[in-house]
Design an enzyme around this catalytic site. Structure first.
Site, short mmCIF file in Angstrom:
data_model
loop_
_atom_site.label_atom_id
_atom_site.label_comp_id
_atom_site.label_asym_id
_atom_site.label_seq_id
_atom_site.Cartn_x
_atom_site.Cartn_y
_atom_site.Cartn_z
N LYS A 116 -33.92 55.11 -64.11
CA LYS A 116 -34.02 56.00 -62.94
C LYS A 116 -34.36 55.23 -61.68
O LYS A 116 -33.98 55.64 -60.58
CB LYS A 116 -35.09 57.08 -63.18
N LYS A 158 -43.05 59.52 -62.52
CA LYS A 158 -41.93 59.56 -63.46
C LYS A 158 -41.69 58.20 -64.10
O LYS A 158 -41.75 57.17 -63.42
CB LYS A 158 -40.64 59.97 -62.73
N GLU A 275 -27.52 65.20 -60.63
CA GLU A 275 -28.54 66.24 -60.46
C GLU A 275 -29.24 66.11 -59.11
O GLU A 275 -29.61 65.00 -58.72
CB GLU A 275 -29.64 66.10 -61.51
N GLU A 288 -30.99 62.37 -60.68
CA GLU A 288 -30.44 61.42 -61.66
C GLU A 288 -28.97 61.71 -61.93
O GLU A 288 -28.45 62.74 -61.52
CB GLU A 288 -31.26 61.43 -62.96
N ASN A 290 -26.18 61.93 -65.05
CA ASN A 290 -25.98 61.99 -66.50
C ASN A 290 -24.57 61.54 -66.83
O ASN A 290 -23.61 62.02 -66.23
CB ASN A 290 -26.20 63.42 -67.00
N ARG A 292 -22.66 61.93 -69.52
CA ARG A 292 -22.14 62.56 -70.73
C ARG A 292 -21.55 63.93 -70.39
O ARG A 292 -21.76 64.45 -69.30
CB ARG A 292 -23.30 62.77 -71.72
N VAL A 295 -24.25 70.22 -72.08
CA VAL A 295 -24.27 71.49 -72.82
C VAL A 295 -23.62 72.59 -71.96
O VAL A 295 -22.83 73.39 -72.46
CB VAL A 295 -25.71 71.89 -73.18
C1 MV4 Z 1 -38.70 66.83 -59.86
C2 MV4 Z 1 -39.11 68.13 -59.54
C3 MV4 Z 1 -39.78 68.31 -58.35
N1 MV4 Z 1 -40.04 67.25 -57.53
N2 MV4 Z 1 -38.97 65.81 -59.02
C4 MV4 Z 1 -37.04 67.78 -64.23
C5 MV4 Z 1 -35.95 67.14 -64.99
C6 MV4 Z 1 -35.64 65.86 -64.33
N3 MV4 Z 1 -34.23 65.66 -64.22
C7 MV4 Z 1 -36.27 65.97 -62.97
N4 MV4 Z 1 -37.02 67.19 -62.94
C8 MV4 Z 1 -37.71 67.57 -61.84
N5 MV4 Z 1 -38.02 66.57 -60.98
C9 MV4 Z 1 -39.61 66.03 -57.89
N6 MV4 Z 1 -39.84 65.00 -57.04
C10 MV4 Z 1 -38.76 69.18 -60.40
C11 MV4 Z 1 -38.06 68.91 -61.55
C12 MV4 Z 1 -37.64 70.03 -62.34
C13 MV4 Z 1 -38.54 70.96 -62.93
C14 MV4 Z 1 -39.92 70.84 -62.84
C15 MV4 Z 1 -40.76 71.77 -63.41
C16 MV4 Z 1 -40.25 72.87 -64.11
C17 MV4 Z 1 -38.89 73.01 -64.23
C18 MV4 Z 1 -38.03 72.08 -63.64
C19 MV4 Z 1 -36.66 72.26 -63.75
C20 MV4 Z 1 -35.81 71.36 -63.19
C21 MV4 Z 1 -36.29 70.26 -62.49
#
Ligand code: MV4
Length: 459
Positions: A116, A158, A275, A288, A290, A292, A295
């Site tokens: 990432k 992260k 995303e 990010e 993906n 692939r 789903v």
């Molecule tokens: C975040 C975020 C808010 N702020 N990053 C979740 C999956 C991954 N691809 C990244 N994700 C998130 N990153 C920042 N800086 C919110 C999410 C997020 C999420 C967080 C809490 C509950 C549900 C979520 C659903 C999609 C993404």
């Protein structure tokens, strides 16, 4: 086109890929574990090779066994589906070393995008907006505190090697940061063997919007529009729709064009997804990429009429994209929900068992992707996805009604077996969701609220 493809997956996606191969006149072989000996994919494939016992580590994650199966059947290419080895750059490289086409991007591209931190840096250079925060990994708790102070709380820590929501911690105040930082590093080391982490501003009330892309190996690419995947519980998506609803004019296209620019910059090929988070002010931020098939790909197929797995096969076979951007037309709205064998009233715990009754819905513009059937023994070994119900309609209101109608028809029963259908109904019934005004906070909000009268009646 390939003469024979090995499908290195199971469940509904193995069937999905198998059908695409059939439609293109490609012979199919599937691998399977002992637990899947009686599966629909094994029954329908031209050939099937048992690669190990139920435990995925010794079967669907066993690269050597899969490559050996491909050699045995004389397959030219391997389709990894999603999950398992689908985003494993080492597996893609092992395929190449054994003269097999891995149906996905080149291993070097997968490796850069899987990290990432390097993906963020690459996308930043391509001009994509990132959430405020560090691009390089943050080496100490003190450095993390510095970044956090700069971007403001709440922040999210992260894992660089994470993704799909694995290995992250939200931090509300400076006091909590040192512990959260240490905890995320330790968890990342344990899960990925890589303890690098970075820090971002945590965006609240944001929507998870992703863009479907197809890029060939000749530098051409198209986007297939947006999907909203904000309805997630613990980073498992429950409901997905295309296009992302309630965006102001031009925002969806801007996000999609940005995504395509980033992917082409990275040398991405195949079917992939970029995303983003879209904040309440409709600013969007790269999260990010993906590498692939996902789903939720059916909702994009339903609004574009493009078969994404067909396109994956053509791209992997070296065929130039047969679509230009202006050939991609968007029609109506598609919504999908996942039917997992889990009990929403018991923390979504899996409830494996025999499906004594299994009657999937039918009717117009209603697509069910499933490996289930009456009498199927839904085992405890793999993830709990049993079916995806996707519907299309000319507008969102009708699509929602159609999905509720389809769920009404779905009859699944067996001793101890529960499904996520009652919870999905609560989502579809939510006033904000109905209006297309919802964010990543929706599921938590529904779970926090007491089951209302309507919910009780449904159960
Ligand atoms: C975040 C975020 C808010 N702020 N990053 C979740 C999956 C991954 N691809 C990244 N994700 C998130 N990153 C920042 N800086 C919110 C999410 C997020 C999420 C967080 C809490 C509950 C549900 C979520 C659903 C999609 C993404």
């Amino acid at each position: 086109m390939f003469e024979k493809v090995l499908i290195a997956n199971r469940g509904e996606i193995a069937l999905r890929v198998l059908r695409a191969c059939r439609e293109l006149g490609v012979r199919t072989a599937v691998v399977y574990s002992t637990a899947d000996a009686d599966s629909a994919a094994v029954r329908l494939a031209d050939e099937a090779v048992r690669i190990g016992p139920a435990a995925s580590r010794r079967s669907y994650l066993n690269a050597a066994a899969i490559v050996e199966a491909a050699r045995q059947v004389g397959a030219q290419a391997v389709h990894p589906g999603y999950g398992f080895l689908s985003e494993d750059a080492d597996f893609a490289e092992i395929c190449a070393d054994n003269g097999l086409v891995f149906i996905g991007p080149p291993p070097e591209v997968m490796a850069v995008l899987a990290d990432k931190s390097s993906a963020r840096e690459l996308m930043r250079r391509a001009g994509l907006p990132l959430p405020p925060g560090s691009v390089a990994p943050v080496p100490t708790a003190a450095a993390a505190a510095e970044v956090a102070a700069e971007v403001g709380y709440p922040v999210i820590v992260k894992a660089a090697a994470g993704g799909g929501g694995r290995g992250m911690a939200v931090v509300a105040t400076p006091a909590e940061l040192p512990r959260a930082y240490a905890r995320t590093r330790a968890a990342a080391q344990a899960a990925f063997g890589d303890d690098r982490v970075y820090v971002e501003r945590y965006l609240t009330g944001a929507r998870h919007v992703e863009v479907q892309l197809l890029c060939d190996s000749h530098g051409n690419g198209v986007h297939l529009g947006t999907r909203d995947c904000s309805v997630q519980r613990r980073h498992q998506k429950l409901v997905e729709e295309a296009p992302a609803p309630a965006l102001s004019a031009g925002i969806g296209e801007a996000i999609a064009e940005c995504a395509l620019r980033g992917a082409l910059h990275a040398g991405f090929t195949g079917a992939g997804t970029v995303e983003f988070l879209v904040d309440p002010d409709e600013r969007f931020h790269f999260l990010e990429i993906n590498c692939r098939i996902q789903v939720e790909h059916p909702v994009t197929e339903m609004i574009t009429g493009i078969d994404l797995v067909h396109e994956q096969l053509h791209i992997a076979a070296g065929v130039p994209l047969r679509l230009r951007q202006e050939d991609v037309r968007f029609h109506g709205v598609a919504i999908e929900c996942r039917v997992n064998v889990e009990d929403p009233d018991r923390g979504f715990a899996p409830t494996p068992g025999r499906l004594e009754r299994f009657v999937p819905p039918g009717g117009p513009f209603t697509r069910v992707d499933t490996h289930g059937h009456a009498g199927y023994l839904f085992g405890p070994h793999y993830d709990s996805l049993l079916a995806k119900v996707a519907v299309w309609a000319p507008d969102r209101e009708l699509a929602l009604n159609r999905l509720e109608r389809a769920l009404d028809e779905f009859d699944i029963a067996g001793p101890g077996v529960r499904t996520t259908i009652p919870f999905v109904r609560r989502v579809l019934d939510d006033a904000g969701f109905r209006k297309g005004r919802y964010s990543t906070g929706l599921v938590e909000q529904l779970l926090a609220g007491p089951p209302d009268a309507h919910h009780r009646r449904l159960r």
